[in-house]
Design a protein around this motif. Structure first.
Motif, mmCIF file in Angstrom:
data_model
loop_
_atom_site.group_PDB
_atom_site.id
_atom_site.type_symbol
_atom_site.label_atom_id
_atom_site.label_comp_id
_atom_site.label_asym_id
_atom_site.label_seq_id
_atom_site.Cartn_x
_atom_site.Cartn_y
_atom_site.Cartn_z
ATOM 1 N N ASP A 203 0.807 -1.221 0.000
ATOM 2 C CA ASP A 203 0.000 0.000 0.000
ATOM 3 C C ASP A 203 0.844 1.277 0.000
ATOM 4 O OD1 ASP A 203 1.014 -0.292 2.527
ATOM 5 O OD2 ASP A 203 -0.867 0.117 3.579
ATOM 6 N N THR B 135 0.374 2.574 -6.271
ATOM 7 C CA THR B 135 1.037 1.975 -5.117
ATOM 8 C C THR B 135 1.961 0.847 -5.560
ATOM 9 O OG1 THR B 135 -0.718 0.343 -4.772
ATOM 10 C CG2 THR B 135 -0.973 2.485 -3.676
ATOM 11 N N ARG C 191 -0.023 -1.937 -6.804
ATOM 12 C CA ARG C 191 -0.797 -1.659 -8.014
ATOM 13 C C ARG C 191 -0.266 -0.387 -8.673
ATOM 14 N NH1 ARG C 191 -7.157 -0.195 -8.798
ATOM 15 N NH2 ARG C 191 -7.344 -0.869 -10.965
ATOM 16 N N ASP D 243 5.468 5.722 2.543
ATOM 17 C CA ASP D 243 4.472 5.239 3.495
ATOM 18 C C ASP D 243 3.651 6.446 3.946
ATOM 19 O OD1 ASP D 243 2.959 4.260 5.555
ATOM 20 O OD2 ASP D 243 4.644 3.541 6.764
ATOM 21 N N SER E 4 0.829 6.339 5.750
ATOM 22 C CA SER E 4 -0.091 5.988 6.832
ATOM 23 C C SER E 4 -0.018 6.978 7.984
ATOM 24 C CB SER E 4 0.212 4.575 7.343
ATOM 25 O OG SER E 4 1.545 4.493 7.837
#
Length: 262
Positions: A46, A66, A69, A97, A99
């Motif tokens: 991700d 990502t 993908r 990253d 997140s």
């Protein structure tokens, strides 16, 4: 708004795992890129992938989806760049990253050139950029205070200066040995960071200073001296050996003699 990233503990993306090119479509340049992301199984699926184009103060960023993908954006037009920029445009590839509030760079390649198939197969790297600027009454100077690559600044007030750079042997023989000397002197004497202690001899290094040390080693056949441990004389002798071998390889003496009718 362009997001700022944290560069802690990043991996290095090898240039052999990248293919970046600039394609013309009815006179409009756009980006084509292939990233062999499967060579980096440690990267999370991700994590976001970005490719950035830059030349001096000009900059375009493209989101490529990502790690799990990869999706090239529909619009990859290099809108911030003129045709004169194309020769020296550079690219960086980031895996991020996102997140956390501040995205963390997980992997990075910097200073990537758009190259042809032949150059990619030969695994060549660009070591010096060229930028025409107003230098007043000076012909050229070097810009070494950046994280991309060294830049040869040439006086834009001189007609056809780009043609002179490409075709004039006298300019090459007079200027380029001095460029090699100045860059290596900067790395071994004046640069704040010590790039002589890199753990691996990797010509694909993210740092242009280290790539130039490898270039010097390939010229002279001798490993560069350590910046803080080697005597000043030893460092100077290594640099002069690199310059001498550069001149020999480029046949500087023979070309100059021929131009002067010798």
């Amino acid at each position: 708004m362009i997001r700022k990233f944290n560069y802690t503990n990043r991996l290095k993306i090898k240039r052999t795992d990248l293919r970046v090119s600039v394609v013309q479509d009815n006179g409009t340049p756009y980006l084509e890129a292939v990233f062999l992301v499967d060579q980096y199984p440690e990267l999370p699926a991700d994590a976001a992938v970005y490719i950035e184009a830059y030349h001096r103060t000009k900059f375009d960023r493209f989101s490529f989806g990502t790690v799990g993908r990869l999706i090239p954006p529909d619009n990859r037009t290099l809108k911030s760049f003129s045709s004169a920029d194309m020769q020296d445009i550079r690219f960086r590839v980031k895996v991020v990253d996102e997140s956390d509030t501040h995205g963390q760079i997980l992997a990075l390649a910097e200073g990537v050139s758009a190259v042809s198939d032949d150059e990619r197969n030969a695994n060549r790297l660009s070591l010096l950029g060229v930028d025409p600027v107003d230098l007043g009454n000076r012909i050229w100077e070097l810009d070494l205070e950046n994280d991309e690559i060294p830049w040869l600044l040439v006086n834009s007030n001189i007609p056809d200066i780009q043609i002179l750079l490409q075709r004039d042997d006298m300019f090459f023989c007079s200027v380029y040995p001095a460029i090699v000397r100045q860059i290596l002197e900067y790395i071994l004497f004046y640069c704040d960071e010590d790039y002589t202690s890199e753990p691996e001899e990797d010509e694909d290094s993210t740092y242009w200073q280290y790539r130039w040390l490898c270039f010097g080693k390939n010229l002279s056949g001798e490993k560069w001296p350590k910046k803080h441990n080697a005597d000043v004389t030893i460092r100077k002798e290594w640099i002069e050996s690199c310059v001498e071998h550069f001149c020999r390889k480029q046949r500087v003496l023979q070309k100059t003699s021929a131009l002067l009718g010798g």
